[in-house]
Every structure is written in structure tokens, then in C-alpha cells.
Scaffold this motif. Structure first.
Motif, PDB file in Angstrom:
ATOM      1  N   MET A  20       0.842  -1.192   0.000  1.00 15.85           N
ATOM      2  CA  MET A  20       0.000   0.000   0.000  1.00 15.85           C
ATOM      3  C   MET A  20       0.882   1.248   0.000  1.00 15.85           C
ATOM      4  N   ILE A  21       0.561   2.185  -0.866  1.00 17.17           N
ATOM      5  CA  ILE A  21       1.310   3.438  -0.950  1.00 17.17           C
ATOM      6  C   ILE A  21       0.434   4.565  -0.414  1.00 17.17           C
ATOM      7  N   ARG A  22       0.987   5.354   0.483  1.00 20.70           N
ATOM      8  CA  ARG A  22       0.269   6.483   1.080  1.00 20.70           C
ATOM      9  C   ARG A  22       1.035   7.768   0.813  1.00 20.70           C
ATOM     10  N   LYS A  23       0.293   8.823   0.558  1.00 25.36           N
ATOM     11  CA  LYS A  23       0.860  10.166   0.439  1.00 25.36           C
ATOM     12  C   LYS A  23       0.304  11.006   1.571  1.00 25.36           C
ATOM     13  N   VAL A  24       1.142  11.832   2.153  1.00 29.21           N
ATOM     14  CA  VAL A  24       0.722  12.626   3.301  1.00 29.21           C
ATOM     15  C   VAL A  24       1.349  14.011   3.211  1.00 29.21           C
ATOM     16  N   THR A  25       0.601  15.008   3.659  1.00 34.58           N
ATOM     17  CA  THR A  25       1.081  16.386   3.732  1.00 34.58           C
ATOM     18  C   THR A  25       1.027  16.841   5.178  1.00 34.58           C
ATOM     19  N   TYR A  26       2.091  17.522   5.613  1.00 31.01           N
ATOM     20  CA  TYR A  26       2.168  18.010   6.990  1.00 31.01           C
ATOM     21  C   TYR A  26       2.273  19.528   7.000  1.00 31.01           C
ATOM     22  N   THR A  27       1.770  20.128   8.054  1.00 32.88           N
ATOM     23  CA  THR A  27       2.037  21.544   8.290  1.00 32.88           C
ATOM     24  C   THR A  27       3.428  21.662   8.909  1.00 32.88           C
ATOM     25  N   ILE A  28       3.983  22.864   8.865  1.00 38.61           N
ATOM     26  CA  ILE A  28       5.281  23.098   9.502  1.00 38.61           C
ATOM     27  C   ILE A  28       5.203  22.775  10.988  1.00 38.61           C
ATOM     28  N   ALA A  29       4.101  23.171  11.626  1.00 40.98           N
ATOM     29  CA  ALA A  29       3.944  22.940  13.064  1.00 40.98           C
ATOM     30  C   ALA A  29       3.934  21.451  13.401  1.00 40.98           C
ATOM     31  N   GLU A  30       3.433  20.624  12.487  1.00 44.01           N
ATOM     32  CA  GLU A  30       3.364  19.189  12.757  1.00 44.01           C
ATOM     33  C   GLU A  30       4.731  18.519  12.718  1.00 44.01           C
ATOM     34  N   VAL A  31       5.650  19.055  11.935  1.00 47.35           N
ATOM     35  CA  VAL A  31       6.967  18.412  11.844  1.00 47.35           C
ATOM     36  C   VAL A  31       8.054  19.159  12.619  1.00 47.35           C
ATOM     37  N   GLU A  32       7.807  20.395  12.996  1.00 44.89           N
ATOM     38  CA  GLU A  32       8.823  21.163  13.715  1.00 44.89           C
ATOM     39  C   GLU A  32       9.352  20.453  14.962  1.00 44.89           C
ATOM     40  N   PRO A  33       8.491  19.789  15.769  1.00 45.05           N
ATOM     41  CA  PRO A  33       9.023  19.109  16.956  1.00 45.05           C
ATOM     42  C   PRO A  33      10.036  18.016  16.637  1.00 45.05           C
ATOM     43  N   TYR A  34      10.050  17.528  15.408  1.00 45.16           N
ATOM     44  CA  TYR A  34      10.938  16.437  15.017  1.00 45.16           C
ATOM     45  C   TYR A  34      12.270  16.931  14.461  1.00 45.16           C
ATOM     46  N   ILE A  35      12.453  18.244  14.397  1.00 44.15           N
ATOM     47  CA  ILE A  35      13.707  18.793  13.892  1.00 44.15           C
ATOM     48  C   ILE A  35      14.861  18.418  14.819  1.00 44.15           C
ATOM     49  N   ASN A  36      15.938  17.949  14.239  1.00 39.82           N
ATOM     50  CA  ASN A  36      17.152  17.673  15.004  1.00 39.82           C
ATOM     51  C   ASN A  36      18.036  18.918  14.932  1.00 39.82           C
ATOM     52  N   TRP A  37      18.002  19.725  15.978  1.00 43.07           N
ATOM     53  CA  TRP A  37      18.718  20.997  15.974  1.00 43.07           C
ATOM     54  C   TRP A  37      20.227  20.822  16.006  1.00 43.07           C
ATOM     55  N   LEU A  38      20.686  19.655  16.448  1.00 39.04           N
ATOM     56  CA  LEU A  38      22.126  19.397  16.443  1.00 39.04           C
ATOM     57  C   LEU A  38      22.674  19.511  15.029  1.00 39.04           C
ATOM     58  N   TYR A  39      21.964  18.933  14.047  1.00 42.42           N
ATOM     59  CA  TYR A  39      22.419  18.993  12.661  1.00 42.42           C
ATOM     60  C   TYR A  39      22.217  20.375  12.063  1.00 42.42           C
ATOM     61  N   PHE A  40      21.209  21.092  12.545  1.00 41.71           N
ATOM     62  CA  PHE A  40      21.023  22.479  12.112  1.00 41.71           C
ATOM     63  C   PHE A  40      22.243  23.311  12.512  1.00 41.71           C
ATOM     64  N   PHE A  41      22.668  23.201  13.759  1.00 35.49           N
ATOM     65  CA  PHE A  41      23.835  23.950  14.211  1.00 35.49           C
ATOM     66  C   PHE A  41      25.108  23.492  13.505  1.00 35.49           C
TER      67      PHE A  41
END
Length: 272
Positions: free
Chosen positions: A1-22
Motif C-alpha cells: 500500500m502506498i500512502r501520500k501525506v502532507t504536513y504543516t510546519i507545526a506538525e513536523v517542527e518538533p521532530y527537527i534535530n537541531w544538532l544537525y542544524f547547528f
């Protein structure tokens, strides 16, 4: 089964790895105050992005098996490469197909394939200001990875459902304390970016706005693709150097000339 999904920025922001951002901003060793200011500016941009952009993903969970060095997803063969030089004391050479039940066992296994990306405008709308453009690009990269992180969590707990009771903190997610692995195309276990052509055909990259260059690189640049394996012993590895013999075998299994694939694995070929 193939699924497509769209997220808002707010929905994925908590999953940001800030270590790699820095890391992308070369902030190692910088004073805490500088890091705090940069993060505050990044978070302000994320709030501004919320009303303008979204992120997108596609994922398939398939019946699967390993057959030699091939991964089989719903009867589609995706050839892989194997280490030719053992690493460590185990004396084994790994291939991603090792993490699936062999076809010869006569029992189906399961594996996933995915891609995640951001709205393309996120990479172009800030071109009038170099600093803002760099900040937006760095955030776009992190948001694509965060989208893959959130997607994988949902796959493990719901859509594939092999870890329904998983309850990890964000720190544990970033440490990949979950069962299974998510090897990405272009990374050490899977360095050949031409695999993206196979995944694009399998999943429909265009449906979420991803196009491929001649080299198999994804556009928008802030995109990630790869596979999902659930085997408890599955682990990442560095393919390392491979020989002409494996290149020729790989090309045969892919059904394309060896010289066409050579450019995609050039950095892994053993130098004579």
C-alpha cells in the motif's frame, strides 16, 4: 500500500534535530548566546513559514524478501551493493538485503520505501537576502528530515504497525533508539543515487513534487528518500570500496551497462 501525506510546519517542527542544524552553520565551539540567537531567528522564520508552506511524503509498505544482493518489493527487484571488505571483528560483509527473510525460505517479509520533501518555494522565496536564503535552506533541509522522522514513527506504530507500543522521547528518536533502520539513498549504506530512479517509479515521486536530475539527485534539494527495515538486528554500515567484479554484477542485475552505473559508484570503486 502506498500512502501520500502532507504536513504543516507545526506538525513536523518538533521532530527537527537541531544538532544537525547547528552543524550546518558550523556552530561547534561557539558561545551559547550565538546558538540561542540563531535558533530564535530560525524559530521566528518557522512561524512565518507556517502559513506559507507544507512538507510532503510518500511511503509504501510492501511484501518483501531478500534474494542474494537484491531486495524484492512486491515482486520488483531492487539490486543492492554488498561490502567486499569485512569491518570489525565479525568477519561478515553486509548488504541491505540481509535484513529480510530470504526468498528461498518461502515466507514473505515486509519492508518499506519512502520519500519526503518540502514545498519547492521554500528554497527560492528568500533569494533577495543571502542570510535569509541560507537560513531558509538550512531549515528546509531539517524539515525534510523531520518529515521523514515523523513519517517513520507513524509507519512503525500504525501503518506497518510492528512497534505499536513504541513510546520514545524526541531525544530517543534522534538517537534512533527505535527498532529497525531507515537507510537513505546517497548515504554510506546506499551510496548509489541512481536507486532514486527505481524508487521514483515505485512510489511516484512526482506526486509529491520531487523531480530527479540526470545524476539521480532530488529537487527540491531538501528531500530525502530510502528504505525502511524492521529486523531487530538491522543496522547501518558503510559500504566501503567495491571492485569492478561487483560493479559488473550490479549492472547485470540492474539491466544497464556497467559504464552507466560507474559514475554513480565512482567514489566507492577500488583504485588500481
Amino acid at each position: 500500500m502506498i500512502r501520500k501525506v502532507t504536513y504543516t510546519i507545526a506538525e513536523v517542527e518538533p521532530y527537527i534535530n537541531w544538532l544537525y542544524f547547528f552543524h550546518a552553520w558550523s556552530m561547534a565551539g561557539k558561545p551559547a548566546g550565538e546558538k540561542d540567537r540563531l535558533r530564535q531567528e530560525a524559530e521566528a522564520m518557522l512561524r512565518e513559514m507556517e502559513s506559507r508552506y507544507q512538507t510532503h511524503a510518500v511511503v509504501g509498505v510492501f511484501e518483501a524478501n531478500g534474494d542474494g544482493d537484491d531486495v524484492i518489493l512486491n515482486d520488483r527487484r531492487i539490486p543492492m551493493l554488498r561490502q567486499q571488505h569485512p569491518v570489525g571483528d565479525e568477519g561478515v560483509t553486509l548488504c541491505l538485503s540481509d535484513f529480510l527473510r530470504p526468498l528461498s525460505a518461502g515466507v514473505k517479509d515486509t519492508a518499506g520505501a519512502f520519500a519526503a520533501t518540502v514545498d519547492a518555494a521554500m528554497e527560492t522565496d528568500y533569494r533577495g537576502d543571502i542570510y535569509q536564503q541560507l537560513l531558509a535552506q538550512t531549515l528546509a533541509d531539517r524539515l525534510a528530515e523531520a518529515t521523514a522522522e515523523r513519517l517513520h514513527e507513524t509507519v512503525r506504530k500504525q501503518w506497518w504497525g510492528y512497534a505499536p507500543d513504541e513510546n520514545l522521547t524526541m531525544e530517543e528518536l534522534h538517537r534512533e533508539a527505535f527498532q529497525g533502520i531507515r537507510p537513505a539513498v546517497g548515504y554510506p549504506s546506499l551510496p548509489d543515487t541512481s536507486v532514486n530512479f527505481l524508487l521514483a517509479d515505485l512510489l511516484g515521486f512526482a506526486d509529491i513534487g520531487i523531480r530527479l536530475t540526470e545524476s539521480g539527485m532530488m529537487m527540491p534539494h531538501a528531500s530525502v528518500s530510502g528504505f525502511m527495515f524492521a529486523h531487530p538486528l538491522a543496522r547501518y554500515f558503510d559500504l566501503g570500496p567495491i571492485g569492478e567484479d561487483q560493479l559488473c554484477d550490479y549492472a547485470r542485475r540492474r539491466g544497464v551497462p556497467a559504464d552507466r552505473l560507474r559514475k554513480f559508484v565512482q567514489s566507492n570503486l577500488i583504485r588500481k
